[in-house]
Every structure is written in structure tokens, then in C-alpha cells.
Design a protein around this motif. Structure first.
Motif, PDB file in Angstrom:
ATOM      1  N   LEU A 285      11.886 -29.325   9.042  1.00  0.00           N
ATOM      2  CA  LEU A 285      11.718 -30.615   9.474  1.00  0.00           C
ATOM      3  C   LEU A 285      10.286 -31.159   9.458  1.00  0.00           C
ATOM      4  CD1 LEU A 285      14.440 -30.211  12.199  1.00  0.00           C
ATOM      5  CD2 LEU A 285      14.805 -30.738  10.146  1.00  0.00           C
ATOM      6  N   VAL A 286       9.387 -30.637   9.234  1.00  0.00           N
ATOM      7  CA  VAL A 286       8.118 -30.864   9.056  1.00  0.00           C
ATOM      8  C   VAL A 286       7.808 -31.119   7.519  1.00  0.00           C
ATOM      9  CG1 VAL A 286       5.630 -30.578   9.444  1.00  0.00           C
ATOM     10  CG2 VAL A 286       7.157 -29.857  11.065  1.00  0.00           C
TER      11      VAL A 286
ATOM     12  N   VAL B  72      11.119 -22.596  14.965  1.00  0.00           N
ATOM     13  CA  VAL B  72      10.299 -21.371  15.461  1.00  0.00           C
ATOM     14  C   VAL B  72      10.809 -19.914  15.228  1.00  0.00           C
ATOM     15  CG1 VAL B  72       9.817 -20.696  17.976  1.00  0.00           C
ATOM     16  CG2 VAL B  72       9.190 -22.999  17.377  1.00  0.00           C
TER      17      VAL B  72
ATOM     18  N   CYS C  48       7.966 -25.537   9.175  1.00  0.00           N
ATOM     19  CA  CYS C  48       9.439 -25.816   9.487  1.00  0.00           C
ATOM     20  C   CYS C  48       9.910 -26.850   8.532  1.00  0.00           C
ATOM     21  CB  CYS C  48       9.626 -26.627  11.053  1.00  0.00           C
ATOM     22  SG  CYS C  48      11.099 -26.937  11.320  1.00  0.00           S
TER      23      CYS C  48
ATOM     24  N   THR D 253       7.004 -34.665  14.756  1.00  0.00           N
ATOM     25  CA  THR D 253       8.499 -34.100  15.138  1.00  0.00           C
ATOM     26  C   THR D 253       8.630 -34.101  16.633  1.00  0.00           C
ATOM     27  OG1 THR D 253       7.667 -31.979  14.934  1.00  0.00           O
ATOM     28  CG2 THR D 253       8.808 -32.933  13.096  1.00  0.00           C
TER      29      THR D 253
END
Ligand code: SF4
Length: 313
Positions: free
Chosen positions: A103-104, A19, A101, A169
Motif C-alpha cells: 500500500l506504500v 506488517v 508494504c 498511509t
């Protein structure tokens, strides 16, 4: 004398690295290219953040064809986008930056990897959430979305066939364990992601709430109703012993009467909610009650995702 309230403040809470990076990308784009900068979808699911960026010159759209001035840059939100979106941006000759992100993006790569190996992919997630739409749009083949244990039982896939799964996630760590267990009960050959797809921020925020929920009569989760990780925190607070738990979308409108007959309040903020909203809530409570604040730190976080060099001046 004012009424006494015990406050249990969860830690970690609030902004995660993905974020932070996405918001930073919009700010850097505004610095580098001036106003306006378009953003496809809410950059992160938080009204306060979106309104602030609007006041700095960001224009939010849901689809690229809504962009009036195609000479301006556009940023894709942290939730990720289907492959068709950058393809459309290229066709429209748009200058775009992808704030998905990392991680996505890792899950997007997993999906492609499994698809290349001809494995049917099951995605555990919430239908219509932008992250799920983005992940499902990474490959041409069908991805089988399951939202609960029942959906696993109804999958139109051969139980003997090798399959792979990935997850959104921002899911509930506990519910997802049950769904994964059901997948493994139903299929004999299951390929799992190398590392848990539920991200560190979602996991830590849920664990932090679990540690304090049983002390609380009322749990306040600062977040947004379209934010998956916010809604999960409310569920976790209830499941782990808080008598009540609510989502606080607007700190200003919270009714202080709800605290009349209670003593213990838990507070956390979702991964897309800034700390300033926690401060605002505490200030409001301080003005009306005598607070005893207990801050618990479940886990220290030191993850940082770099803004792409192309956005630096
Ligand atoms: S909640 Fe997790 S996946 Fe989503 S932006 Fe934050 S770190 Fe990334």
C-alpha cells in the motif's frame, strides 16, 4: 474483593497485512539464508518485534554502508525507501529484498505517474518519517510536503496550476480531510489519488477507537513513540471523548496506580504491535483487578499480502 474495571477492547487492532508480511519476510530470509540477515531500519516500529528478530539473527542498521558483511542479504523495512537505496544496494552488490508494504508502493507509483504528467506533487505527511522520506525519494523533482493546513497556505505554487496530491498511509483520517479541503480551496485544479492513500488498517483502527472512546476514562494505546499510526490512535481516543489517553510502549512498566479512581479503560494496539502485548496487558490487569471485558468489532479484516516467492525455500 478487587476493584472492578470495565475494559473496552477495540477491534480491529494490532498487526496489519503489511506488517505481517514484512516480519514474515525477515523470518523467511533467516530460514533460507541462515544468520545473520541485515534489516535496513526497524522492519516495523515496535521494540518487541525488533528484539525478537534480533534474537533470531537479524541485525538492524540505518544505512547500507553500516553492513559489515556484504555477502549477507538485507531487507528494506515496511515503510518504503527512496529509489537511491536499491540503487546503492546494486552498487554494493548486495542481495536485497524489499519489504515495503504494497500500500506504500502504490503511493510510490502514484507519485511517479503524476510526475510523468508534469504535475507538481504535494505530499501530506510527517516530516522525517521514514515513509515520507521514501515517498519523497521516488522522483528527482521536488515534492511539496505539507504537515498541516498552514503549510498549504504557504506553498510556493501557482494557484492556477494543475497539481496532484498524495498522503502518507498512517495519518489521522480527520486531520487529513481538513488539509485536503484546504488544498482544494487553494488550487483550482486538483488531481486526487484514485483511492484514499490512508490505508485500510489505519482507517479501521481509528474508527474502532472512535466507537468506544466516549465510554472511557483512560485509553491505553499499545505502540511506539516513533510509530505514526500509534500516535494518531492516542489523538483519536482523546478527540472522541476519552478523558485521558496514553501510549504504552512497555506493558511491564505501566503503573497500576493510574487506575485507582477510574472504572472504564479503552485498549487498542497499533498496526505494528503484536496481540501478545495486548494479552500481557490484560493478564497484568486481571492479576490486580476484577475485569469486565467488552470487545467491540468495528470491521472484519481479511487482507493478506504474500511474501515474495524469491524468499521461499
Ligand atoms: S499500516 Fe497500512 S500502509 Fe502501513 S504496513 Fe500496515 S497496511 Fe501497510
Amino acid at each position: 474483593m478487587s476493584k472492578k474495571l470495565n475494559i473496552y477492547l477495540a477491534g480491529p487492532r494490532g498487526f496489519c497485512a503489511g506488517v505481517d508480511r514484512a516480519i514474515e519476510m525477515v523470518k523467511e530470509a533467516l530460514k533460507k539464508y541462515g544468520q545473520p540477515v541485515y534489516v535496513r531500519h526497524e522492519i516495523v516500529h515496535n521494540k518487541y518485534v525488533v528484539e525478537n528478530l534480533k534474537s533470531e539473527g537479524a541485525i538492524f542498521v540505518e544505512e547500507l554502508n553500516e553492513i559489515k558483511d556484504k555477502s549477507r542479504p538485507v531487507i528494506f523495512s515496511a515503510h518504503g525507501v527512496p529509489k537511491a537505496v536499491p540503487e546503492e544496494a546494486l552498487k554494493l552488490n548486495l542481495l536485497y529484498f524489499d519489504a515495503t508494504c504494497p500500500l506504500v508502493s502504490k503511493i510510490h507509483k502514484e507519485v511517479e505517474h503524476f510526475d510523468k504528467k508534469d504535475l507538481p506533487v504535494i505530499l501530506i505527511g510527517h516530516r522525517n518519517h521514514p515513509e515520507v522520506i521514501g515517498t519523497m525519494g521516488q522522483i528527482k523533482n521536488e515534492i511539496y510536503l505539507v504537515e498541516n493546513v498552514e503549510d498549504v497556505k504557504n506553498l510556493p505554487l501557482d494557484k492556477e496550476k494543475k497539481i496532484a496530491y498524495v498522503t502518507q498511509t498512517t495519518l489521522s483520517v480527520d486531520d487529513t480531510k481538513d488539509i485536503i479541503k484546504e488544498i482544494k480551496n487553494n488550487f483550482i485544479n486538483v488531481i486526487e489519488p484514485k483511492k484514499n492513500d490512508i490505508c485500510y488498517a489505519t482507517t479501521n483502527r481509528q474508527e474502532a477507537v472512535k466507537k468506544i472512546a466516549s465510554n472511557c476514562d483512560y485509553f491505553l494505546v499499545i505502540g511506539a513513540s516513533n510509530s505514526s499510526n500509534s500516535l494518531r490512535l492516542v489523538e483519536v481516543a482523546k478527540n472522541y471523548g476519552s478523558k485521558k489517553a496514553i501510549l504504552v510502549e512497555d506493558v511491564d512498566s505501566i503503573n497500576l496506580n493510574i487506575f485507582e479512581n477510574i472504572e472504564n479503560i479503552g485498549i487498542t494496539a497499533s498496526a505494528s504491535s503484536p496481540e501478545i502485548l495486548v494479552k500481557k496487558l490484560l493478564d497484568k490487569l486481571k492479576n490486580n483487578f476484577d475485569l469486565n471485558i467488552n470487545e467491540a468489532h468495528y470491521q472484519k479484516e481479511n487482507i493478506y499480502f504474500k511474501v515474495p516467492d524469491s524468499l521461499k525455500n
